[in-house]
Structure formats: C-alpha cells, structure tokens
Design a protein around this motif. Structure first.
Motif, PDB file in Angstrom:
ATOM      1  N   ARG A 190       0.872  -1.446   0.081  1.00 38.35           N
ATOM      2  CA  ARG A 190       0.085  -0.367   0.122  1.00 38.35           C
ATOM      3  C   ARG A 190       1.019   1.270  -0.392  1.00 38.35           C
ATOM      4  O   ARG A 190       2.125   1.485   0.448  1.00 38.35           O
ATOM      5  CB  ARG A 190      -1.101  -0.172   1.259  1.00 38.35           C
ATOM      6  CG  ARG A 190      -2.152  -0.967   1.227  1.00 38.35           C
ATOM      7  CD  ARG A 190      -2.364  -0.827   2.268  1.00 38.35           C
ATOM      8  NE  ARG A 190      -4.457  -2.300   2.710  1.00 38.35           N
ATOM      9  CZ  ARG A 190      -4.983  -2.306   1.953  1.00 38.35           C
ATOM     10  NH1 ARG A 190      -5.352  -0.694   0.963  1.00 38.35           N
ATOM     11  NH2 ARG A 190      -6.044  -3.115   2.060  1.00 38.35           N
ATOM     12  N   THR A 191       0.607   2.350  -0.191  1.00 35.53           N
ATOM     13  CA  THR A 191       1.489   3.223  -0.716  1.00 35.53           C
ATOM     14  C   THR A 191       1.371   4.331   1.269  1.00 35.53           C
ATOM     15  O   THR A 191      -0.158   3.765   1.697  1.00 35.53           O
ATOM     16  CB  THR A 191      -0.027   4.937  -1.566  1.00 35.53           C
ATOM     17  OG1 THR A 191      -1.197   4.555  -0.522  1.00 35.53           O
ATOM     18  CG2 THR A 191       0.055   4.541  -2.365  1.00 35.53           C
ATOM     19  N   ASP A 193       0.946   7.432   1.558  1.00 38.14           N
ATOM     20  CA  ASP A 193       0.126   8.499   2.084  1.00 38.14           C
ATOM     21  C   ASP A 193      -1.097   7.862   2.795  1.00 38.14           C
ATOM     22  O   ASP A 193      -1.346   7.471   3.051  1.00 38.14           O
ATOM     23  CB  ASP A 193       0.184   9.564   0.705  1.00 38.14           C
ATOM     24  CG  ASP A 193      -0.486   8.615  -0.255  1.00 38.14           C
ATOM     25  OD1 ASP A 193      -1.364   7.424   0.761  1.00 38.14           O
ATOM     26  OD2 ASP A 193      -0.883   8.757  -1.379  1.00 38.14           O
ATOM     27  N   CYS A 199      -1.105   0.033  -3.991  1.00 42.86           N
ATOM     28  CA  CYS A 199      -0.739   0.230  -4.889  1.00 42.86           C
ATOM     29  C   CYS A 199       0.393  -1.385  -5.803  1.00 42.86           C
ATOM     30  O   CYS A 199       0.890  -0.533  -7.041  1.00 42.86           O
ATOM     31  CB  CYS A 199      -0.151   1.457  -5.234  1.00 42.86           C
ATOM     32  SG  CYS A 199       1.705   0.764  -3.576  1.00 42.86           S
ATOM     33  N   CYS A 212       4.114   1.569  -6.707  1.00 47.20           N
ATOM     34  CA  CYS A 212       4.442   1.671  -5.338  1.00 47.20           C
ATOM     35  C   CYS A 212       5.492   2.968  -5.153  1.00 47.20           C
ATOM     36  O   CYS A 212       5.594   2.959  -3.799  1.00 47.20           O
ATOM     37  CB  CYS A 212       4.755   0.516  -4.871  1.00 47.20           C
ATOM     38  SG  CYS A 212       3.068  -0.424  -3.956  1.00 47.20           S
ATOM     39  N   VAL A 214       4.396   5.614  -5.687  1.00 47.94           N
ATOM     40  CA  VAL A 214       3.879   6.990  -4.414  1.00 47.94           C
ATOM     41  C   VAL A 214       3.218   6.954  -3.610  1.00 47.94           C
ATOM     42  O   VAL A 214       4.292   6.582  -2.835  1.00 47.94           O
ATOM     43  CB  VAL A 214       1.975   6.537  -5.295  1.00 47.94           C
ATOM     44  CG1 VAL A 214       2.111   8.007  -4.828  1.00 47.94           C
ATOM     45  CG2 VAL A 214       1.743   6.417  -6.728  1.00 47.94           C
ATOM     46  N   GLN A 215       3.843   8.350  -3.469  1.00 51.76           N
ATOM     47  CA  GLN A 215       4.429   8.958  -2.083  1.00 51.76           C
ATOM     48  C   GLN A 215       3.813   9.882  -1.472  1.00 51.76           C
ATOM     49  O   GLN A 215       2.630  10.436  -2.358  1.00 51.76           O
ATOM     50  CB  GLN A 215       5.324   9.511  -2.085  1.00 51.76           C
ATOM     51  CG  GLN A 215       7.270   8.459  -2.308  1.00 51.76           C
ATOM     52  CD  GLN A 215       7.191   8.145  -1.109  1.00 51.76           C
ATOM     53  OE1 GLN A 215       6.892   7.702  -0.616  1.00 51.76           O
ATOM     54  NE2 GLN A 215       7.405   6.605  -1.630  1.00 51.76           N
TER      55      GLN A 215
END
Length: 215
Positions: A190-191, A193, A199, A212, A214-215
């Motif tokens: 999972r992300t 954030d 992800c 993944c 993505v932050q």
C-alpha cells in the motif's frame, strides 16, 4: 477489490456460476450480452475472518437500490442481483436509457452489521481482447475486472484498474500454468500516504510495481 466466492455470475449461455467455481477458459456474459473469456482467477486468502470496518462483506440489495432511486435500472424481476464483496467495490447498474451508473456496493447494501471478510475473496482477469468489458452478475448488475482501464469516478483505481496489476500477477506462480493465482493478504503493498491504497503485490523474487513509488 475482492468478491465473495458465492457471488453468482452469468455465463455466456445464460446459466449461473459461482465465482469460486471459475477457471481459465470459462466464457461469461458482459454488459452488452456478449461473451468474454476468463484468463485468470485471483484468490486472496486470509488467516482469519477480519472484523475491521473497511474489511467486511456486504451484499447488493435490490429493494434498497430501487428505493433510493440512485439510478433508474432495468433489473429482471426473476433474477435479482447477487453480488457480495468488499463495501467499496464498484458496481455498474445498467440503466433503461442505456448508460446506467456506477455506485459503491455499500451504497446499495441492506447490511447494517459488519459481516467479517471471507477468508477467501476472488478477482478476475479477462482475456486481453476483453479487458475493458464488464462482467454480468446474475440479475443484471455488472462488475469490473482487474486491469479494466476505466476512468469513471467510482471505478477508476491507479493500480487495480491499470496494466500494472496484470504485470505483477503475470509473474506469480500459477498465472502461466493454469490461470489461477493464490495470494496471501500480506503480499499486497500500500502507498505510504493518507490514501493507503493498494499499489503493488509483493513477490520475493520480483520488484514491486512502479505504482508503489507514489508517496
């Protein structure tokens, strides 16, 4: 996503089949009544039935949907929808005007109790030429499959709705052999954030999907 194994889907010949009985090569009916071929069945296993708020099973409720009027639909009275799955799963309600609408399963569920998530839930990948199509639940509700690439607000997902999830699953044992991939829940990444959405899928021998990052 994740659908209960007892969800009834409609086969191309009009017969019903439970999701847990699906296998590669089965032909299902899509939202237009055409045939779509199952390429892979993805089974997610859990060690025990969860009781968390966002990890439960709910069922599409015909009466509640009709009373809310969220979408004017064309259900067959003799075959009411039998979709059961995660409350945030998207479902498509065919409309009498032809377009229909998307809604989350929880919006048309009569369940007020938090039924624990099943120890096994199921997702599908369709044949490459059919991936943008929806699958008909027995009773005229339609559901998306993995890698659908749809952009509607309710159904779009940066991982489950893209090629990235298929790329990850193709590397998993079982995909190439017989079209059945069994995953443990903890393999999902999972992300980091606030969204905490899935992800990627962890494979000890493969790197995670670029999703993944993505932050």
């Amino acid at each position: 996503m994740g659908w209960s194994g007892d969800t009834l889907l409609e086969m191309a010949d009009g017969e019903a089949i439970r999701v847990h009985n699906l296998k590669r090569g089965v032909f299902l009916r899509d939202e237009s009544g055409l045939s779509v071929r199952v390429e892979c069945v993805v089974v997610t296993t859990r060690a025990h039935r969860k009781r968390l708020h966002d990890e439960r099973i709910v069922a599409f409720d015909y009466a509640k949907h009709m009373s809310t009027g969220a979408c004017i639909s064309d259900f067959r009275e003799s075959h009411r929808p039998t979709a059961r799955g995660h409350p945030w799963n998207p479902v498509h309600i065919p409309g009498r005007s032809g377009s229909g609408c998307w809604m989350y399963l929880r919006e048309a569920s009569a369940s007020t109790e938090e039924t624990p998530m099943d120890t096994e839930t199921y997702d599908l990948i369709l044949d490459k030429s059919h991936r943008g199509r929806l699958v008909s639940v027995f009773g005229n509700v339609c559901i998306p499959t993995l890698g659908h690439n749809r952009r509607d607000n309710v159904v779009m997902h940066p991982y489950f709705g893209t090629r990235a999830v298929i790329d990850d699953l193709e590397k998993m044992p079982g995909y190439q052999a017989d079209g059945r991939v069994v995953l443990r829940e903890e393999q999902y990444e999972r992300t980091q954030d606030i969204t905490n959405i899935v992800c990627g899928i962890r494979n000890p021998d493969q790197s995670l999907s670029d999703a993944c990052n993505v932050q």
